[in-house]
Design a protein around this motif. Structure first.
Motif, PDB file in Angstrom:
ATOM      1  N   PHE A 187       5.348   6.846   2.376  1.00  0.00           N
ATOM      2  CA  PHE A 187       3.790   5.409   1.997  1.00  0.00           C
ATOM      3  C   PHE A 187       3.898   7.170   0.634  1.00  0.00           C
ATOM      4  CE2 PHE A 187      -0.323   6.257   1.049  1.00  0.00           C
ATOM      5  CZ  PHE A 187      -1.224   5.249   1.266  1.00  0.00           C
ATOM      6  N   PHE A 188       4.336   8.122   0.915  1.00  0.00           N
ATOM      7  CA  PHE A 188       4.317   8.342  -0.562  1.00  0.00           C
ATOM      8  C   PHE A 188       4.999   8.651  -1.174  1.00  0.00           C
ATOM      9  CE2 PHE A 188       2.835  12.869   2.481  1.00  0.00           C
ATOM     10  CZ  PHE A 188       1.207  12.388   2.422  1.00  0.00           C
ATOM     11  N   ASP A 189       6.187   8.000  -1.180  1.00  0.00           N
ATOM     12  CA  ASP A 189       7.258   7.168  -2.421  1.00  0.00           C
ATOM     13  C   ASP A 189       6.416   6.408  -3.171  1.00  0.00           C
ATOM     14  OD1 ASP A 189       9.291   9.443  -1.635  1.00  0.00           O
ATOM     15  OD2 ASP A 189      10.003   7.712   0.145  1.00  0.00           O
ATOM     16  N   SER A 190       5.510   5.242  -2.246  1.00  0.00           N
ATOM     17  CA  SER A 190       5.012   4.023  -2.852  1.00  0.00           C
ATOM     18  C   SER A 190       4.607   4.557  -4.018  1.00  0.00           C
ATOM     19  CB  SER A 190       4.650   3.063  -1.915  1.00  0.00           C
ATOM     20  OG  SER A 190       3.100   4.091  -1.449  1.00  0.00           O
ATOM     21  N   ILE A 191       3.721   6.387  -3.399  1.00  0.00           N
ATOM     22  CA  ILE A 191       2.826   6.707  -4.647  1.00  0.00           C
ATOM     23  C   ILE A 191       3.721   6.382  -6.030  1.00  0.00           C
ATOM     24  CG2 ILE A 191       1.161   8.483  -5.446  1.00  0.00           C
ATOM     25  CD1 ILE A 191       0.876   8.786  -2.815  1.00  0.00           C
ATOM     26  N   PRO A 192       2.852   5.933  -7.604  1.00  0.00           N
ATOM     27  CA  PRO A 192       2.858   5.751  -8.824  1.00  0.00           C
ATOM     28  C   PRO A 192       3.392   7.047  -8.680  1.00  0.00           C
ATOM     29  CG  PRO A 192       1.461   3.978  -8.223  1.00  0.00           C
ATOM     30  CD  PRO A 192       1.331   4.910  -7.102  1.00  0.00           C
ATOM     31  N   GLU A 193       5.038   7.456  -9.434  1.00  0.00           N
ATOM     32  CA  GLU A 193       5.214   8.577 -10.555  1.00  0.00           C
ATOM     33  C   GLU A 193       3.878   8.880 -11.857  1.00  0.00           C
ATOM     34  OE1 GLU A 193       6.699  10.527  -9.607  1.00  0.00           O
ATOM     35  OE2 GLU A 193       7.642   9.822  -7.376  1.00  0.00           O
ATOM     36  N   GLU A 194       3.902   8.147 -12.509  1.00  0.00           N
ATOM     37  CA  GLU A 194       2.597   7.945 -13.110  1.00  0.00           C
ATOM     38  C   GLU A 194       1.874   9.000 -13.056  1.00  0.00           C
ATOM     39  OE1 GLU A 194       4.023   5.300 -12.465  1.00  0.00           O
ATOM     40  OE2 GLU A 194       5.109   4.274 -14.354  1.00  0.00           O
TER      41      GLU A 194
END
Length: 295
Positions: free
Chosen positions: A181-188
Motif C-alpha cells: 500500500f505504501f508503494d502505491s503512494i506517489p513519490e511526488e
C-alpha cells in the motif's frame, strides 16, 4: 465470422441471448451459488439452532432441522455458568493490544522498507516472506521456550498479555500488505514533504497514515480475528483461569457442561467478530484492492 477480442468469455454473448443458453447459464449459476451458500452458512445455521435445542434433541440422530421447543435459557446459562463476561473482556483486551502493537511496529517496518529503503531492505523483506512458508505448528515449541524464558531479560511471560502480543507483532503478511500500500503512494508527495522540511516521521504521520486508513483497517481486523479465533497458543501461555481467552474458556468448561449450553456459548463468542465483519466489510475490500493500484 469476426469476433470481438475484448469480450471473449467461456460463454459467448450470442449463446446467452438464446433461450436454451440463457436457461442453462442461469440454472448452473443458481446451483453453484446455492451450493456455496449452504456450505458456508450450514455450520453457522446448525450452531445457532443447536443452541436453542434441548440436550436430548441436539444429540439425536439424524439431527432435527428446526428446534422443536426453543430453549432460550441456554444462552442465559452459558453466560453465567461459563463466566463469558470475563472471557470476552480478556479476549477484547488481548485483541486491542494486538491491534496497537501491530499498527505501530508493523507500520514502522513497512514504511521503512517502502519509503526509507534501507540497505538490504529487499533481502530483509524476502526473509520475512519466507517465514510464511513455515507451518505455524513448527514454531510453537521455539515460541513457547522463548516465552517461558525471554532472552536477555530472562522473564517468564506466562499469563502475561505480552505472551500473545509479541508473537503477533512479527507478522510478515501484514508488513507485506502495508508495504504494498505504501508503494502505491506517489513519490511526488514524499518529495514535496521533503522540500517543505518534513522529517520522515512527520511525513509518515501527516501524509502516509491519513492516506492509509483502508489498509490500516484491514490490518486491525486481521489482528482482532487472529486473537479471537486462536486456541492452541492462548491455551499454552494462559494457563490460569483468570487470564483465559473465550475459546480456551469454552473448551475448559465443555467437559462438565451440556452440549447445547456449550453451543450457545460459541454463538455468543462468535457475535462480536460477525458484527465487526459486517460493519467493516467494505473497508476490507477497499484496503486489499487499493494497494494493488499504482499511482
Amino acid at each position: 465470422m469476426a469476433q470481438d477480442s475484448g469480450t471473449r468469455t467461456l460463454v459467448s454473448p450470442a449463446q446467452l441471448r438464446r433461450g436454451r443458453g440463457r436457461v442453462i447459464y442461469w440454472s448452473l449459476l443458481a446451483v453453484v451459488v446455492t451450493g456455496f451458500t449452504l456450505v458456508f452458512l450450514g455450520p453457522l445455521y446448525w450452531m445457532v439452532t443447536g443452541a436453542l435445542k434441548s440436550g436430548q434433541e441436539i444429540a439425536q440422530t439424524p439431527p432435527s432441522l428446526f428446534p422443536q421447543d426453543p430453549q432460550w435459557q441456554n444462552y442465559v446459562d452459558a453466560w453465567h455458568n461459563l463466566d463469558l463476561a470475563k472471557l470476552l473482556f480478556n479476549t477484547f483486551y488481548y485483541a486491542t493490544g494486538a491491534v496497537l502493537f501491530q499498527l505501530v511496529l508493523d507500520t514502522a517496518a513497512a514504511y521503512s522498507l517502502s519509503k526509507l529503503r534501507p540497505i538490504f531492505g529487499n533481502v530483509i523483506l524476502g526473509l520475512m516472506l519466507a517465514t510464511l512458508m513455515i507451518p505455524a505448528m513448527v514454531l510453537i515449541v521455539p515460541q513457547y521456550v522463548t516465552v517461558i524464558d525471554l532472552p536477555i531479560l530472562h522473564v517468564n511471560l506466562l499469563d502475561s498479555p505480552f505472551a500473545i502480543w509479541l508473537p503477533l507483532v512479527a507478522n510478515a503478511f501484514n508488513i507485506f500488505l502495508l508495504k504494498r500500500f505504501f508503494d502505491s503512494i506517489p513519490e511526488e508527495l514524499m518529495a514535496a514533504a521533503l522540500m517543505d522540511g518534513a522529517t520522515p516521521l512527520r511525513t509518515l504521520w501527516s501524509i502516509v497514515l491519513p492516506m492509509s486508513r483502508p489498509i490500516l483497517g484491514v490490518v486491525s481486523i486481521f489482528a482482532v480475528t487472529a486473537v479471537w479465533k486462536d486456541f492452541l497458543w492462548p491455551k499454552l501461555v494462559m494457563p490460569s483461569p483468570e487470564t483465559r481467552t473465550v475459546s480456551v474458556g469454552i473448551y475448559a468448561f465443555s467437559g462438565g457442561t451440556p452440549m447445547n449450553v456449550v453451543v450457545a456459548a460459541s454463538v455468543i463468542a462468535a457475535i462480536p467478530t460477525v458484527i465487526v465483519f459486517l460493519i467493516f466489510q467494505r473497508n476490507i475490500m477497499s484496503g486489499l484492492t487499493t494497494g494493488s493500484l499504482k499511482g
